[in-house]
Design a protein around this motif. Structure first.
Motif, PDB file in Angstrom:
ATOM      1  N   CYS A 188       0.860  -1.191   0.000  1.00 52.18           N
ATOM      2  CA  CYS A 188       0.000   0.000   0.000  1.00 52.18           C
ATOM      3  C   CYS A 188       0.897   1.242   0.000  1.00 52.18           C
ATOM      4  O   CYS A 188       1.829   1.350   0.784  1.00 52.18           O
ATOM      5  CB  CYS A 188      -0.906   0.004   1.234  1.00 52.18           C
ATOM      6  SG  CYS A 188      -2.016   1.423   1.268  1.00 52.18           S
ATOM      7  N   CYS A 219      -0.113   6.115   2.154  1.00 55.46           N
ATOM      8  CA  CYS A 219       0.509   7.022   3.128  1.00 55.46           C
ATOM      9  C   CYS A 219       2.022   7.032   2.905  1.00 55.46           C
ATOM     10  O   CYS A 219       2.586   6.030   2.474  1.00 55.46           O
ATOM     11  CB  CYS A 219       0.253   6.560   4.563  1.00 55.46           C
ATOM     12  SG  CYS A 219      -1.487   6.359   4.953  1.00 55.46           S
ATOM     13  N   CYS A 254       3.351   3.975   6.676  1.00 54.07           N
ATOM     14  CA  CYS A 254       2.182   3.288   7.237  1.00 54.07           C
ATOM     15  C   CYS A 254       2.163   3.436   8.753  1.00 54.07           C
ATOM     16  O   CYS A 254       3.200   3.347   9.408  1.00 54.07           O
ATOM     17  CB  CYS A 254       2.240   1.807   6.854  1.00 54.07           C
ATOM     18  SG  CYS A 254       0.752   0.908   7.326  1.00 54.07           S
ATOM     19  N   CYS A 286      -5.353   1.143  10.178  1.00 49.96           N
ATOM     20  CA  CYS A 286      -5.275   1.833   8.890  1.00 49.96           C
ATOM     21  C   CYS A 286      -6.100   3.112   8.920  1.00 49.96           C
ATOM     22  O   CYS A 286      -7.223   3.125   9.417  1.00 49.96           O
ATOM     23  CB  CYS A 286      -5.796   0.893   7.811  1.00 49.96           C
ATOM     24  SG  CYS A 286      -5.720   1.608   6.174  1.00 49.96           S
TER      25      CYS A 286
HETATM   26  S1  SF4 Z   1      -2.238   3.229   7.130  1.00 49.58           S
HETATM   27 FE1  SF4 Z   1      -3.547   2.113   5.697  1.00 49.58          FE
HETATM   28  S2  SF4 Z   1      -3.646   3.484   3.906  1.00 49.58           S
HETATM   29 FE2  SF4 Z   1      -1.876   4.148   5.100  1.00 49.58          FE
HETATM   30  S3  SF4 Z   1      -0.130   2.996   4.208  1.00 49.58           S
HETATM   31 FE3  SF4 Z   1      -0.919   1.802   5.984  1.00 49.58          FE
HETATM   32  S4  SF4 Z   1      -2.316   0.345   5.030  1.00 49.58           S
HETATM   33 FE4  SF4 Z   1      -2.018   1.992   3.538  1.00 49.58          FE
END
Ligand code: SF4
Length: 169
Positions: free
Chosen positions: A111, A114, A117, A122
């Motif tokens: 992912c 962000c 992370c 999340c």
């Molecule tokens: S917090 Fe959620 S959206 Fe942000 S990098 Fe981690 S998994 Fe992805």
């Protein structure tokens, strides 16, 4: 009236986004395997650094149980690696609002929503989607089972083949 091809509109939407081909597949053709997480743990710099990656992502056993609770899935092929997750997520959202309440999407790669992370819950769960490989899916065998040719690349700069998966119902 029942549409002759209930998935045509999703295939067309994906093709408009730059997808090369779309196939409706049987979930039994999706392969899961214990060695996939080993490749993440010992070979990927994102291991443990992202909530969509192992060990935070579902294990291959959990993924198998999830897959086995579906009858129909959609697999798509694209060269646009950075957009696979977004394409899968947006298509799954369309399906959900059309009544496919069980629909879930898998993306590609870690992912990247962000900069870093949180690793503690999340902050964008509606858009964050784990990749197939993060969940223990053998992508090579799965796509080969469905008529695609996929080989390892010696040259990382080469045009790559990428796949997205959506479990529909
Ligand atoms: S917090 Fe959620 S959206 Fe942000 S990098 Fe981690 S998994 Fe992805």
């Amino acid at each position: 009236m029942i549409s002759a091809d209930p998935f045509k509109k999703y295939a067309e939407a994906l093709l408009e986004k730059g997808v090369l081909s779309v196939k409706i597949i049987e979930p039994q053709t999706i392969e899961t395997a214990p060695w996939v997480a080993f490749k993440c743990q010992f070979g990927c710099p994102h291991y443990g650094k992202n909530l969509c990656c192992p060990p935070h992502a579902p294990t291959y056993e959990q993924t198998r149980k999830i897959i086995d609770s579906y009858q129909t899935a959609l697999l798509f092929h694209t060269h646009e690696r950075q957009r696979v997750t977004e394409m899968a997520e947006e298509t799954a959202k369309l399906m959900f609002f059309d009544g496919y309440y069980k629909v879930i999407a898998f993306g590609s790669g870690p992912c990247t929503l962000c900069k870093e992370c949180t690793l503690q819950g999340c902050i964008n769960p509606a858009k964050a989607k784990p990749s197939m490989e993060a969940c223990g899916i053998d992508v090579f065998q799965t796509v080969r089972n469905n008529g695609y040719e996929l080989n390892t690349l010696a040259d990382r700069q080469s045009q790559s083949d990428n796949f997205g998966l959506i479990l529909i119902y």
